[in-house]
Design a protein around this motif. Structure first.
Motif, mmCIF file in Angstrom:
data_model
loop_
_atom_site.group_PDB
_atom_site.id
_atom_site.type_symbol
_atom_site.label_atom_id
_atom_site.label_comp_id
_atom_site.label_asym_id
_atom_site.label_seq_id
_atom_site.Cartn_x
_atom_site.Cartn_y
_atom_site.Cartn_z
ATOM 1 N N LEU A 1 -17.825 -2.387 8.138
ATOM 2 C CA LEU A 1 -17.114 -1.051 7.676
ATOM 3 C C LEU A 1 -18.530 -0.001 7.602
ATOM 4 O O LEU A 1 -19.415 -0.273 7.501
ATOM 5 N N ASN A 2 -18.034 1.183 7.567
ATOM 6 C CA ASN A 2 -19.026 2.091 7.202
ATOM 7 C C ASN A 2 -19.759 2.040 5.878
ATOM 8 O O ASN A 2 -19.283 1.707 4.824
ATOM 9 N N ALA B 1 -12.759 -10.019 13.741
ATOM 10 C CA ALA B 1 -11.697 -10.939 13.422
ATOM 11 C C ALA B 1 -11.643 -11.024 11.755
ATOM 12 O O ALA B 1 -12.606 -11.304 11.027
ATOM 13 N N GLY B 2 -10.307 -11.171 11.291
ATOM 14 C CA GLY B 2 -10.006 -11.509 9.895
ATOM 15 C C GLY B 2 -9.684 -10.274 9.124
ATOM 16 O O GLY B 2 -9.266 -10.038 7.780
ATOM 17 N N LEU B 3 -9.451 -9.029 9.741
ATOM 18 C CA LEU B 3 -9.090 -7.884 9.175
ATOM 19 C C LEU B 3 -8.134 -7.242 10.063
ATOM 20 O O LEU B 3 -7.765 -7.552 11.306
ATOM 21 N N PRO B 4 -6.837 -6.548 9.637
ATOM 22 C CA PRO B 4 -5.860 -6.014 10.214
ATOM 23 C C PRO B 4 -6.176 -5.254 11.346
ATOM 24 O O PRO B 4 -7.396 -4.392 11.365
ATOM 25 N N ALA B 5 -5.191 -5.295 12.577
ATOM 26 C CA ALA B 5 -5.599 -4.400 13.743
ATOM 27 C C ALA B 5 -5.641 -2.963 13.578
ATOM 28 O O ALA B 5 -6.417 -2.030 14.102
ATOM 29 N N ASP B 6 -4.844 -2.507 12.512
ATOM 30 C CA ASP B 6 -4.969 -0.999 12.063
ATOM 31 C C ASP B 6 -5.840 -0.538 11.147
ATOM 32 O O ASP B 6 -5.811 0.688 10.640
ATOM 33 N N ALA B 7 -6.774 -1.477 10.711
ATOM 34 C CA ALA B 7 -7.861 -1.153 9.525
ATOM 35 C C ALA B 7 -8.997 -0.365 10.531
ATOM 36 O O ALA B 7 -8.972 -0.670 11.716
ATOM 37 N N VAL B 8 -9.656 0.452 9.842
ATOM 38 C CA VAL B 8 -10.709 1.038 10.498
ATOM 39 C C VAL B 8 -12.048 0.335 10.101
ATOM 40 O O VAL B 8 -12.198 -0.309 8.985
ATOM 41 N N VAL B 9 -12.704 0.196 11.207
ATOM 42 C CA VAL B 9 -14.000 -0.689 11.322
ATOM 43 C C VAL B 9 -14.986 0.202 11.904
ATOM 44 O O VAL B 9 -14.672 1.135 12.485
ATOM 45 N N GLU C 1 -19.851 -14.070 9.949
ATOM 46 C CA GLU C 1 -19.944 -15.212 9.538
ATOM 47 C C GLU C 1 -19.431 -15.067 8.033
ATOM 48 O O GLU C 1 -19.392 -13.905 7.528
ATOM 49 N N PRO C 2 -18.766 -16.437 7.388
ATOM 50 C CA PRO C 2 -17.926 -16.238 6.275
ATOM 51 C C PRO C 2 -18.482 -15.446 5.314
ATOM 52 O O PRO C 2 -17.431 -14.610 4.522
ATOM 53 N N GLN D 1 -13.823 -8.157 3.788
ATOM 54 C CA GLN D 1 -12.293 -8.238 3.529
ATOM 55 C C GLN D 1 -12.176 -7.967 2.275
ATOM 56 O O GLN D 1 -11.012 -6.669 1.897
ATOM 57 N N ALA D 2 -12.773 -7.912 1.177
ATOM 58 C CA ALA D 2 -12.760 -7.583 -0.262
ATOM 59 C C ALA D 2 -12.708 -6.069 -0.261
ATOM 60 O O ALA D 2 -12.038 -5.254 -1.018
ATOM 61 N N VAL D 3 -13.738 -5.444 0.346
ATOM 62 C CA VAL D 3 -13.931 -3.799 0.245
ATOM 63 C C VAL D 3 -12.672 -3.280 1.012
ATOM 64 O O VAL D 3 -12.363 -2.033 0.484
#
Length: 455
Positions: free
Chosen positions: A205-206, A373-381, A402-403, A410-412
């Motif tokens: 993420l940013n 992988a592991g974040l929603p497709a509409d989330a900004v990355v 990695e996990p 994911q938490a942020v």
């Protein structure tokens, strides 16, 4: 940069939201320098502070250049008919930033502009405003590309995408600067990724991402392990000086420098708390002095701005470097570069060029699968992309985080999305949940007190 044969240079109307902001001349200088690539005929400055707008108009006039510069406090006037809109607003001004920082520090938490509770507070103020801006752009300039510098970039870009879709892109100069430093450290051209000679594996993420691979195009040897093993080469990297080569080797990656606030939180908080002034307080005093003097001596506006800029850039993350005994900031790291990233993106979208960049975009690959992988497709990355006249598309090659990295991201991201919801609904309970679950807030009771004060 790749400019196809026979491609004509575009003529562009550009709007800068937050046009009274201190760093606007950097954007303008980059636009003027790139005129042969994208011919910007008109620059419209928009801000709700007429006095600051006039100061910036004077600075730009003294810089010179061919674009016609106008200023307005009317949003609709500013965006109507624009081809590209640079959004660089600061809701609440620097005074709001200082309050964000001090409220967190008073609770023993990180007081920083974009990371942790300070960033969430900033987003709470900003989301309703960028919602209104995005709605106005969608109505009066639906064809425009919006390039957002507004922090916290991940949250703001995601909020604006609800109104503008893929025609809004978030930018930050820290990830591409990290890549260029790493390339220099391994003896490669600093712009080898930009030209496609090198492929990278960067994701997050940013202000929360990692460079995890660096190889010649076509699947060459990964150069990152060798760099991580080389203390002499790492000594030239700001991230290694800030966090230490042993930590970088332990995680097997080069972290964005803002990871310092997550990985060395106690040291960061102690360093900021021990300082006489927070970064926000320094900038508040410096900018107040600059705007006051420039208004009183408009003929010296450019001279005064250059002096203030030099001081501002030289002191960037100075407290963090001092607390870690990281030494002075390297000469090549001074001056920032988000304005150059923005102009490169504009030249790609409107001028027929092709660029490889790291940008804040939606998490959906062309086939609809998530890039991270592991974040929603509409989330900004924040991931590597190719930008050209057809738009912005993610590059292949992003491997799964990695996990331990994914868990943090994911938490942020979950907290970012809760903050957007809370800002729109004005729900104190949703805001409390967002603050309480953030990795940099260690108590639900503290989170509730912060939300009550911030709201």
């Amino acid at each position: 940069m790749i400019l196809p044969s026979g491609t004509s240079v575009a003529t562009v109307k550009m709007t800068i939201l937050g046009g009274g902001g201190f760093r606007v001349p950097l954007v303008y200088e980059a636009v003027v320098a790139a005129r042969e690539r994208v011919a910007v005929d008109e620059v419209v400055l928009h801000d709700d502070d007429a006095a600051r707008l006039e100061v910036m108009r004077q600075v730009l006039a003294q810089l010179g250049g061919t674009p016609r510069v106008t200023a307005t406090t009317e949003l609709t006037v500013a965006v109507a008919g624009a081809d590209v809109i640079f959004s660089a607003i600061r809701v609440g001004g620097t005074a709001g930033r200082t309050r964000d920082e001090r409220e967190a520090l008073a609770e023993g938490l990180l007081g920083q502009e974009t990371v942790g509770p300070g960033g969430l507070a900033y987003a709470m103020r900003t989301v309703p405003v960028v919602d209104r801006i995005a709605e106005t752009i969608a109505e009066h300039a639906p064809q425009a590309w919006t390039i957002s510098f507004t922090n916290p970039a991940s949250i703001v870009t995601e909020a604006m995408r609800d109104h503008l879709g893929e025609r809004v892109v978030g930018i930050c100069d820290t990830p591409i600067s990290l890549v260029r430093r790493a390339l220099r450290a391994v003896g490669r051209d600093a712009r080898a990724f930009d030209t496609g000679a090198v492929e990278i594996d960067y994701a997050g993420l940013n202000h929360l991402g990692w460079l995890r691979g660096l190889r010649a195009a076509g699947g060459g040897e990964d150069l990152l392990p060798g760099l991580l093993a080389d203390d002499a080469a790492l000594a030239g990297l700001e991230e290694a000086r800030l966090m230490g080569p042993d930590w970088l080797r332990t995680i097997g990656a080069l972290p964005n420098e803002y990871l310092y606030y997550y990985d060395f939180t106690r040291e960061a908080v102690a360093g900021i708390a021990a300082s006489e002034r927070t970064r926000g307080e320094f900038l508040l005093a410096q900018q107040a002095s600059f705007y006051e003097r420039a208004a009183a001596e408009p003929e010296r506006a450019l001279e005064l701005w250059r002096a203030a800029l030099a001081e501002r850039e030289a002191t960037y993350m100075a407290t963090e470097r001092e607390s870690q005994d990281a030494g002075e900031r390297a000469e090549e790291d001074l001056g920032g570069g988000y304005h150059e990233v923005a102009v490169d993106l504009m030249a790609a979208l409107l001028g027929g060029e092709e660029h490889r960049m790291i940008l804040d975009v939606g998490n959906a690959a062309p086939d609809g699968s998530p890039i991270v992988a592991g974040l929603p497709a509409d989330a900004v990355v924040e991931v590597p992309v190719r930008a050209d006249g057809a738009g912005v598309r993610p590059l292949a090659g992003t491997s799964p985080l990695e996990p331990v990295m994914l868990a943090r991201v994911q938490a942020v991201k979950a907290c970012e999305r809760l903050v957007i919801e809370a800002a729109r609904s004005r729900s104190e309970e949703t805001a409390w949940k967002a603050f309480a679950f953030h990795p940099l807030v260690d108590s639900a009771a503290v989170a509730r007190r912060l939300v009550e004060r911030y709201l």
